[in-house]
Design a protein around this motif. Structure first.
Motif, PDB file in Angstrom:
ATOM      1  N   LEU A   1     -22.315 -16.416 -22.467  1.00  7.89           N
ATOM      2  CA  LEU A   1     -20.974 -16.652 -21.760  1.00  7.89           C
ATOM      3  C   LEU A   1     -20.022 -16.104 -21.530  1.00  7.89           C
ATOM      4  O   LEU A   1     -19.359 -15.507 -22.553  1.00  7.89           O
TER       5      LEU A   1
ATOM      6  N   ARG B   1     -16.302 -15.012 -20.558  1.00  6.17           N
ATOM      7  CA  ARG B   1     -14.992 -15.998 -20.768  1.00  6.17           C
ATOM      8  C   ARG B   1     -13.753 -15.124 -20.244  1.00  6.17           C
ATOM      9  O   ARG B   1     -13.557 -14.014 -20.250  1.00  6.17           O
TER      10      ARG B   1
ATOM     11  N   ALA C   1     -14.850 -19.703 -17.519  1.00  2.00           N
ATOM     12  CA  ALA C   1     -16.092 -19.260 -18.081  1.00  2.00           C
ATOM     13  C   ALA C   1     -17.190 -19.362 -16.945  1.00  2.00           C
ATOM     14  O   ALA C   1     -17.026 -19.883 -15.888  1.00  2.00           O
TER      15      ALA C   1
ATOM     16  N   ASN D   1     -21.624 -18.688 -17.029  1.00  2.00           N
ATOM     17  CA  ASN D   1     -22.446 -18.387 -17.798  1.00  2.00           C
ATOM     18  C   ASN D   1     -23.774 -17.721 -17.038  1.00  2.00           C
ATOM     19  O   ASN D   1     -24.941 -17.529 -17.635  1.00  2.00           O
TER      20      ASN D   1
END
Length: 276
Positions: A235, A237, A254, A256
């Motif tokens: 992930l 950020r 964020a 992914n």
């Protein structure tokens, strides 16, 4: 007594003036030297002119005061003005509110903070609608909930408005507007600085971030390393922290599926800050 010799010289009379000084060397023979005119003492004329000038100034001043003394005083405007130009009172209507009655005393952040949150972009999915968060629910965002609850209570936490959305199941955005009362101290700036203070640590962003255009102290942070957990994709950020007046803006960003687009994060932060 023997008679005096007629040829002998007799002493000068008591009132006879003394003889003139000896003639100078360049005087003609047999000519008596006559004394020149007595030199005038220097500075006397200048002193007389200066004294006359001073007397002239004093005389003009006295004359001016005398003329003013005999004139009638100029009347001053009245201190009380009963006919001031003020708008006439308007009777209240069914739609009249406290805010409409004091519209000139209100600012944007005195109203509904949820209206100042950025709307979700086209094609985005709403995760949470614009909503309020009280002190207890907002403190739960932090690792040390009890500590933050006490800190925010002491800092005169007023309220928080938040919204979140996602794009394509990959990018997730959460925006918070935290407002403080600031009756005695500037709490928003100290809270914002505290949120920026630890982000340069390796556990967090690991860098000093980049300035937000149009903001004096706001910054965006793209974390150097993604968050990794077993069984999940990494992930990536990002975060934005800024404040304006008594409101602090926090944005969690964020992704992914890949690294954070720093330009997108900075543009998002700039547009949200402009709404304040």
């Amino acid at each position: 007594m023997e008679p005096q010799d007629p040829g002998a010289s007799s002493p000068p009379a008591p009132d006879t003036p003394p003889a003139p000084a000896e003639a100078p060397a360049h005087a003609p023979d047999g000519a008596a030297a006559t004394p020149g005119p007595r030199p005038r003492r220097r500075g006397r004329t200048a002193a007389l002119i200066a004294a006359a000038a001073v007397l002239g100034v004093l005389g003009g001043t006295v004359t001016g005061y005398t003329v003013q003394y005999h004139r009638e005083p100029t009347p001053l405007p009245a201190l009380s003005q009963p006919d001031l130009r003020t708008p006439k009172p308007v009777p209240a209507k069914p739609g009249t509110t406290a805010r409409s009655m004091n519209v000139n005393r209100w600012v944007k952040t005195d109203g509904d903070l949820r209206e100042l949150l950025l709307p979700k972009p086209k094609g985005a999915k709403t995760e949470t609608k614009p909503a309020w968060q009280d002190l207890f629910s907002y403190a739960q965002w932090f690792e040390e909930e009890d500590y933050m609850f006490e800190e925010l209570a002491e800092d005169d936490f007023r309220r928080c408005a938040s919204v979140s959305w996602s794009v394509g199941g990959k990018v997730y955005v959460d925006i918070q507007l935290i407002q403080f009362r600031e009756e005695h101290e500037l709490k928003a700036s100290s809270f914002g600085e505290g949120q920026q203070w630890y982000l340069d640590e390796d556990k967090w962003a690991g860098n000093d971030g980049e300035p937000i255009p149009g903001s004096a102290d706001g910054r965006t942070y793209v974390f150097d390393e993604p968050l990794r957990e077993a069984g999940y994709e990494p992930l990536y950020r990002g975060r934005a922290v800024a404040w304006r007046g008594d409101v602090v803006m926090l944005i969690e960003y964020a992704n992914n599926a890949g690294p954070i687009n720093e330009k997108d994060l900075k543009s998002l932060a700039k547009r949200q800050l402009e709404r304040l």
